[in-house]
Design an enzyme around this catalytic site. Structure first.
Site, PDB file in Angstrom:
ATOM      1  N   ASN A 183      -4.598  -3.066   3.792  1.00 12.84           N
ATOM      2  CA  ASN A 183      -5.516  -4.013   4.382  1.00 12.84           C
ATOM      3  C   ASN A 183      -4.445  -5.240   4.798  1.00 12.84           C
ATOM      4  O   ASN A 183      -3.623  -5.950   3.882  1.00 12.84           O
ATOM      5  CB  ASN A 183      -6.227  -4.715   3.193  1.00 12.84           C
ATOM      6  N   TRP A 184      -4.124  -5.177   5.961  1.00 11.43           N
ATOM      7  CA  TRP A 184      -2.906  -6.085   6.566  1.00 11.43           C
ATOM      8  C   TRP A 184      -3.590  -7.425   6.391  1.00 11.43           C
ATOM      9  O   TRP A 184      -2.840  -8.417   6.772  1.00 11.43           O
ATOM     10  CB  TRP A 184      -2.352  -5.782   8.010  1.00 11.43           C
ATOM     11  N   LYS A 185      -4.777  -7.827   6.430  1.00  7.79           N
ATOM     12  CA  LYS A 185      -5.378  -9.096   6.472  1.00  7.79           C
ATOM     13  C   LYS A 185      -4.964  -9.778   7.740  1.00  7.79           C
ATOM     14  O   LYS A 185      -4.871  -9.056   8.840  1.00  7.79           O
ATOM     15  CB  LYS A 185      -4.796 -10.022   5.307  1.00  7.79           C
ATOM     16  N   HIS A 242     -14.479  -8.252   1.138  1.00 11.93           N
ATOM     17  CA  HIS A 242     -13.343  -8.796   0.588  1.00 11.93           C
ATOM     18  C   HIS A 242     -13.624  -9.904  -0.106  1.00 11.93           C
ATOM     19  O   HIS A 242     -14.231 -10.845   0.462  1.00 11.93           O
ATOM     20  CB  HIS A 242     -12.454  -8.403   1.519  1.00 11.93           C
ATOM     21  N   GLU A 275     -11.904 -12.388  -0.031  1.00  9.57           N
ATOM     22  CA  GLU A 275     -11.419 -13.359   0.769  1.00  9.57           C
ATOM     23  C   GLU A 275     -12.440 -13.809   1.952  1.00  9.57           C
ATOM     24  O   GLU A 275     -12.780 -15.088   2.344  1.00  9.57           O
ATOM     25  CB  GLU A 275      -9.929 -13.105   1.512  1.00  9.57           C
ATOM     26  N   GLU A 316     -11.523  -4.714  -6.947  1.00 13.66           N
ATOM     27  CA  GLU A 316     -10.430  -5.870  -6.620  1.00 13.66           C
ATOM     28  C   GLU A 316     -10.690  -7.219  -7.545  1.00 13.66           C
ATOM     29  O   GLU A 316     -11.450  -7.964  -7.185  1.00 13.66           O
ATOM     30  CB  GLU A 316     -10.507  -6.137  -5.171  1.00 13.66           C
ATOM     31  N   GLY A 355      -3.103 -10.837  -4.751  1.00 10.02           N
ATOM     32  CA  GLY A 355      -1.945 -11.351  -4.263  1.00 10.02           C
ATOM     33  C   GLY A 355      -1.192 -12.271  -5.191  1.00 10.02           C
ATOM     34  O   GLY A 355      -0.209 -13.244  -4.864  1.00 10.02           O
ATOM     35  N   SER A 394      -2.597  -6.495  -6.176  1.00 16.67           N
ATOM     36  CA  SER A 394      -1.049  -6.433  -6.633  1.00 16.67           C
ATOM     37  C   SER A 394      -0.672  -4.980  -7.023  1.00 16.67           C
ATOM     38  O   SER A 394       0.088  -4.970  -7.822  1.00 16.67           O
ATOM     39  CB  SER A 394      -0.842  -7.213  -7.926  1.00 16.67           C
ATOM     40  N   GLY A 444      -2.709  -4.644  -0.453  1.00 18.50           N
ATOM     41  CA  GLY A 444      -2.572  -5.800   0.674  1.00 18.50           C
ATOM     42  C   GLY A 444      -0.868  -5.931   0.927  1.00 18.50           C
ATOM     43  O   GLY A 444      -0.710  -5.015   1.796  1.00 18.50           O
ATOM     44  N   GLY A 445      -0.402  -6.947   0.253  1.00 23.03           N
ATOM     45  CA  GLY A 445       0.922  -7.181   0.457  1.00 23.03           C
ATOM     46  C   GLY A 445       1.981  -5.989   0.819  1.00 23.03           C
ATOM     47  O   GLY A 445       2.711  -5.738   1.694  1.00 23.03           O
TER      48      GLY A 445
HETATM   49  P1  PGA Z   1      -2.603  -7.535  -2.777  1.00 22.71           P
HETATM   50  O1  PGA Z   1      -4.094  -7.523  -1.881  1.00 22.71           O
HETATM   51  O2  PGA Z   1      -2.346  -6.030  -2.767  1.00 22.71           O
HETATM   52  O3  PGA Z   1      -1.890  -8.317  -1.824  1.00 22.71           O
HETATM   53  O4  PGA Z   1      -2.819  -8.125  -4.085  1.00 22.71           O
HETATM   54  C1  PGA Z   1      -4.864  -6.643  -2.202  1.00 22.71           C
HETATM   55  C2  PGA Z   1      -6.239  -6.964  -1.332  1.00 22.71           C
HETATM   56  O5  PGA Z   1      -6.655  -8.002  -1.056  1.00 22.71           O
HETATM   57  O6  PGA Z   1      -6.948  -6.152  -1.046  1.00 22.71           O
END
Ligand code: PGA
Length: 249
Positions: A9-11, A93, A95, A163, A169, A209, A230-231
């Site tokens: 997930n590149w957000k 998600h 967010e 999640e 994050g 994470s 994500g990251g």
């Molecule tokens: P993260 O994000 O790996 O940067 O913690 C995961 C996500 O929000 O899908």
């Protein structure tokens, strides 16, 4: 056999120069033993799909509107994602729930739209730190599953991602036992609602994470069928070892 999925997930990260990361993934994993997915920002979906064309890397969206078209400024529908080359879409998600006030009922409608369009709906859920500390994690997960998974989901077009909000994050992750408890609970809830055959086919992802250094340990947990990353999905250098860890699990 359930499919295993390494999803990135590149957000709101990346531009056209990031397409080289997708190209690198296609070269590093020409015939992977697991499914690989990158969900870039909407502006990159079409180019990303072209870059990944003919490879084992699939491309997905990060959200869709419940309606196929209409007066909804700024939104993107499931058929639009599909036309751009997406095969999957991340929905609900945390967010989106925080930034855009999305609730389970919205996620359910979006998931229905995605599945009707033929996209795989990756439904995200997870507890806050306060909810975990007060011991209500499993109750929160149950309520989110009941609210956000549509009735009559399409087998093979549903993925659930656990999640924990406090792990996204932050560099914090639940213990393998905590992940296993939630994933076992999710499998049981799916079985109770939809029957064993459908429930056994739904990939359950862990997200929050996930890094090259902790992926193998997480993938050893029962009922963990992959990760939503994500990251660490932003570069092939970080994402590739996570894919390899899933293949080895
Ligand atoms: P993260 O994000 O790996 O940067 O913690 C995961 C996500 O929000 O899908």
């Amino acid at each position: 056999m359930r499919r295993r999925l390494a999803a990135g997930n590149w957000k709101m990260h990346g531009g056209t120069t990031s397409l080289t990361e997708i190209h690198a993934l296609t070269r590093a994993h020409p015939a992977p033993a697991v499914d690989i997915l990158i969900c870039p920002p909407a502006t990159l979906i079409e180019q990303a799909a072209r870059t990944a064309s003919g490879s084992a890397v699939a491309i997905g969206g990060q959200d869709c509107h419940p309606a196929p078209s209409g007066a909804h400024t700024g939104d993107i529908s499931a058929p639009m994602l599909k036309e751009a080359g997406a095969t999957h879409v991340i929905l609900g998600h945390s967010e989106r729930r925080t930034d855009h006030g999305e609730h389970d009922t919205d996620v359910r409608k979006k998931a229905h739209a995605a599945q009707t369009t033929g996209l795989v709906a990756i439904i995200c859920l997870g507890e806050s730190l306060a909810q975990r500390e007060e011991g209500s994690t499993l109750g929160v997960i149950s309520a989110q599953m009941t609210g956000s998974i549509p009735d009559n989901p399409t087998a093979g077009k549903l993925v659930i991602a656990y999640e924990p909000i406090w792990a996204i994050g932050t560099g914090l992750t639940p213990t393998p036992a905590q992940i296993g408890e939630v994933h076992g609970h999710m499998r049981a809830a799916l079985t109770a609602r939809f029957g064993a055959e459908l429930a056994q086919g739904v990939p359950l992802l862990y997200g929050g994470s996930v890094k090259p250094g902790n992926a193998a340990e997480i993938f050893r947990v029962a009922d963990v069928d992959g990760a939503l990353v994500g990251g660490a999905s932003l570069t092939a250098e970080d994402f590739s070892p996570i894919i390899s860890a899933l293949e080895a699990s």
